[in-house]
Structures are given as structure tokens and as C-alpha cells.
Design an enzyme around this catalytic site. Structure first.
Site, short mmCIF file in Angstrom:
data_model
loop_
_atom_site.label_atom_id
_atom_site.label_comp_id
_atom_site.label_asym_id
_atom_site.label_seq_id
_atom_site.Cartn_x
_atom_site.Cartn_y
_atom_site.Cartn_z
N GLY A 1 29.18 34.37 52.55
CA GLY A 1 29.57 34.35 53.97
C GLY A 1 28.44 34.00 54.92
O GLY A 1 28.56 34.19 56.13
N ASN B 1 39.16 33.63 46.99
CA ASN B 1 39.21 35.06 47.30
C ASN B 1 39.48 35.16 48.79
O ASN B 1 38.59 34.92 49.59
CB ASN B 1 37.87 35.71 46.92
CG ASN B 1 37.81 37.17 47.36
OD1 ASN B 1 38.80 37.75 47.79
ND2 ASN B 1 36.63 37.77 47.25
N TRP B 2 40.70 35.49 49.13
CA TRP B 2 41.07 35.56 50.55
C TRP B 2 40.48 36.78 51.25
O TRP B 2 40.56 36.90 52.46
CB TRP B 2 42.61 35.58 50.69
CG TRP B 2 43.28 34.27 50.44
CD1 TRP B 2 42.67 33.07 50.16
CD2 TRP B 2 44.68 34.00 50.50
NE1 TRP B 2 43.61 32.08 50.02
CE2 TRP B 2 44.86 32.64 50.23
CE3 TRP B 2 45.81 34.80 50.75
CZ2 TRP B 2 46.12 32.03 50.20
CZ3 TRP B 2 47.06 34.21 50.71
CH2 TRP B 2 47.22 32.84 50.44
N LYS B 3 39.96 37.72 50.48
CA LYS B 3 39.46 38.98 51.04
C LYS B 3 40.56 39.62 51.91
O LYS B 3 41.74 39.47 51.59
CB LYS B 3 38.15 38.74 51.80
CG LYS B 3 37.13 37.99 50.91
CD LYS B 3 35.73 37.94 51.42
CE LYS B 3 34.85 37.23 50.41
NZ LYS B 3 33.46 37.17 50.79
N SER C 1 29.30 30.81 49.69
CA SER C 1 29.27 29.65 50.59
C SER C 1 29.58 28.33 49.89
O SER C 1 29.00 27.29 50.22
CB SER C 1 27.94 29.58 51.34
OG SER C 1 27.77 30.74 52.14
N GLU D 1 27.62 35.79 42.02
CA GLU D 1 27.64 35.65 43.47
C GLU D 1 26.39 36.30 44.07
O GLU D 1 26.37 37.52 44.29
CB GLU D 1 28.88 36.34 44.06
CG GLU D 1 30.19 35.77 43.58
CD GLU D 1 31.32 36.02 44.59
OE1 GLU D 1 31.96 35.04 44.96
OE2 GLU D 1 31.51 37.18 45.01
N HIS E 1 33.47 43.14 43.07
CA HIS E 1 32.94 42.26 44.12
C HIS E 1 31.83 43.00 44.87
O HIS E 1 31.93 44.22 45.08
CB HIS E 1 34.06 41.84 45.07
CG HIS E 1 33.64 40.74 45.99
ND1 HIS E 1 32.87 40.98 47.10
CD2 HIS E 1 33.81 39.39 45.92
CE1 HIS E 1 32.61 39.81 47.70
NE2 HIS E 1 33.17 38.84 47.00
N GLU F 1 31.20 43.25 47.90
CA GLU F 1 31.68 44.00 49.07
C GLU F 1 32.25 45.35 48.66
O GLU F 1 32.13 46.33 49.38
CB GLU F 1 32.73 43.15 49.83
CG GLU F 1 32.04 42.00 50.57
CD GLU F 1 32.89 40.75 50.74
OE1 GLU F 1 34.12 40.81 50.58
OE2 GLU F 1 32.30 39.69 51.04
N GLY G 1 35.24 32.13 49.02
CA GLY G 1 35.74 33.02 50.05
C GLY G 1 36.27 32.23 51.24
O GLY G 1 37.36 31.66 51.20
N GLY G 2 35.48 32.16 52.30
CA GLY G 2 35.89 31.55 53.57
C GLY G 2 36.56 30.20 53.42
O GLY G 2 37.59 29.94 54.06
P1 13P Z 1 32.11 32.89 50.84
O1 13P Z 1 32.60 31.69 50.07
O2 13P Z 1 32.82 33.11 52.14
O3 13P Z 1 30.60 32.86 50.98
O4 13P Z 1 32.45 34.19 49.98
C1 13P Z 1 32.13 34.19 48.63
C2 13P Z 1 32.78 35.34 47.97
O5 13P Z 1 32.44 36.49 48.22
C3 13P Z 1 33.89 35.08 47.07
O6 13P Z 1 34.24 36.21 46.36
#
Ligand code: 13P
Length: 250
Positions: free
Chosen positions: A172, A9-11, A212, A166, A94, A96, A233-234
Site C-alpha cells: 500500500g 485481495n480486496w481487503k 504495490s 509480501e 496477512h 495486516e 491489493g489496491g
Molecule cells: P497493495 O497491492 O495495495 O500494496 O497490497 C498488497 C497486499 O497486501 C495484498 O495482500
């Protein structure tokens, strides 16, 4: 035996030229991966990502979709629009989006229905906050989010959905759920699905862990009985690092 599905997920990251460079670097690293590989990219990268991932094993997903078919919804993108350019997956609900964009269990449910009606495969996110976890409410929260998200779907439809567990406190933050904790939460989600859609469905549905995930913890997490891969994510922003996660078993 369920397959492993690992999605990035590149956000809100990566310009189109960066997406193209990424896919060119990433493709040779994962072309023989056993896991299914998905990149969920910003809307503005979708077309470029789809063109560059053609004839590869990399699938492309969006990060959101609107639930209405069309009309006066300025700034929104429908499931039909995503499907029309060749998008295959879409992240729905998600944390967020629930936190910053007022998404609710009800809109999540409507979005899933719109996605399915247009042949998109939803990746539906559920997860508890730190406060809820500390109050001992993890299981109650994630099973209720799961039930409400899937409300009104048939077992066949549920089988085609991916759920991503999640925990919000792990996103994050560098804090990962222990593999036992993550596995137990996912077992609780599976039990909720068994209750509402039958054991068959609960054994078939793919449930990922997210929060993470890195190349150093992927193997331990993904080797758990009920964790069918991850939503990353990251660590999905660097092709070399994400390729190591996709190939966690080598
Ligand atoms: P991180 O891997 O950066 O913690 O993010 C997880 C996430 O929200 C994937 O959708």
C-alpha cells in the site's frame, strides 16, 4: 513448469452490489487468461461472488479463517463454514492481521491445518518490516515465518499451499521490491522448503509476490524465475486494472 496464480485481495472494500458489478465487468476481460485468477473478498461478499463467478475461470477466496472447528468464538468463521458455501482459497497470516489482530506464527500454523483439513487452499503470507530489512534480517525473518507456518505438514500438503511473499514496507505504499530483490527473497523461501520438505516440493509450490503490484510492474515481476504470480491489493479493486495484471504477458 509452475503455473502463474494471480490473486486479488480486496481487503475491507466492496459491498455485495459492487462485488457483483465487478465480477460482471471482470469476467469477459479475463476469460481467456493463462494465469489462474482468484478474488479474495470480504466475508459478506463471498456468497454473491461465488454465485456470480459460477461457470467462469474466476476462483473465490476468503481473507481469514478461524482455526477451531466450531463453538463459542463470537464473530469468527470456521473453515467448514467457508467450504460449505463453495469458497476455494483462504488468505492466512496477512501482515495486516499479524499487525492489527495479534496473529502469530502459531495461529497461522493452526489456521493452515484447519483450512487443509476442510479442503480449502491456503494463501499464506510472509514478509519483513522495513526495520528488519534495514537490519539485514529479511532472509532470517521470512524463512522462519515459512518454517513455522508449515510446521507439521507433509510434503504433499505443502505442495497444495500458496505462499505470498509480501514485504510489509511495500504494501500500500507504492514502493515495490525490485524484481531481483523479490526473486531472491522467494528463492530463499524455496530453499527453506527444499530443506524441510525436499526439492520436489520446493519446485512445485507456488510462491507469489505482493506489495504495490500494478499493471505497469506486473510483467517484470512475474517474468522472474521464482515469482509465480502475485497477491494484489489496491490495484485489484478496479476490474480493468486487475485484468491487465492478470494478462501481464499480453
Ligand atoms: P497493495 O497491492 O495495495 O500494496 O497490497 C498488497 C497486499 O497486501 C495484498 O495482500
Amino acid at each position: 513448469m509452475r503455473r502463474k496464480v494471480i490473486a486479488g485481495n480486496w481487503k475491507m472494500n466492496m459491498l455485495p452490489n459492487e462485488a457483483i458489478d465487478y465480477i460482471q465487468a471482470f469476467e469477459p476481460l479475463v476469460k481467456d487468461a493463462k494465469a489462474e485468477v482468484i478474488l479474495c473478498v470480504p466475508y459478506t461478499d463471498l456468497f454473491y461472488a461465488i454465485m456470480n463467478a459460477q461457470n467462469t475461470n474466476i476462483k473465490i477466496g476468503a481473507q481469514n479463517v478461524h482455526f477451531e472447528e466450531k463453538g463459542a468464538y463470537t464473530g469468527e468463521v470456521s473453515a467448514q463454514m467457508l467450504k460449505a458455501i463453495g469458497v476455494e482459497y483462504v488468505i492466512i497470516g496477512h501482515s495486516e492481521r499479524r499487525q492489527y489482530f495479534a496473529e502469530t506464527d502459531e495461529t497461522v500454523n493452526k489456521k493452515i491445518k484447519a483450512a487443509l483439513a476442510n479442503g480449502l487452499k491456503p494463501i499464506v503470507c510472509v514478509g519483513e518490516t522495513l526495520e528488519q530489512r534495514e537490519a539485514g534480517k529479511t532472509e532470517e525473518i521470512i524463512t522462519s515465518q515459512t518454517r513455522l507456518a508449515l510446521d507439521g505438514l507433509t510434503p504433499e500438503e505443502v505442495k497444495g499451499i500458496i505462499i505470498a511473499y509480501e514485504p510489509i514496507w511495500a504494501i500500500g505504499t507504492g514502493k515495490t521490491a525490485t524484481s531481483d530483490d523479490a526473486n531472491n527473497s522467494i528463492k530463499a523461501i524455496r530453499a527453506e522448503i527444499a530443506k524441510n520438505y525436499g526439492k520436489d516440493t520446493s519446485e512445485e509450490i507456488i510462491i507469489q509476490y505482493g506489495g504495490s503490484v500494478k499493471s505497469t510492474n506486473a510483467k517484470e515481476l512475474f517474468n522472474c524465475s521464482d515469482i509465480d504470480g502475485g497477491l494484489v491489493g489496491g490495484a485489484s479493486l478496479k476490474p480493468e486494472e486487475f485484468a491487465k495484471i492478470v494478462k501481464y504477458d499480453e
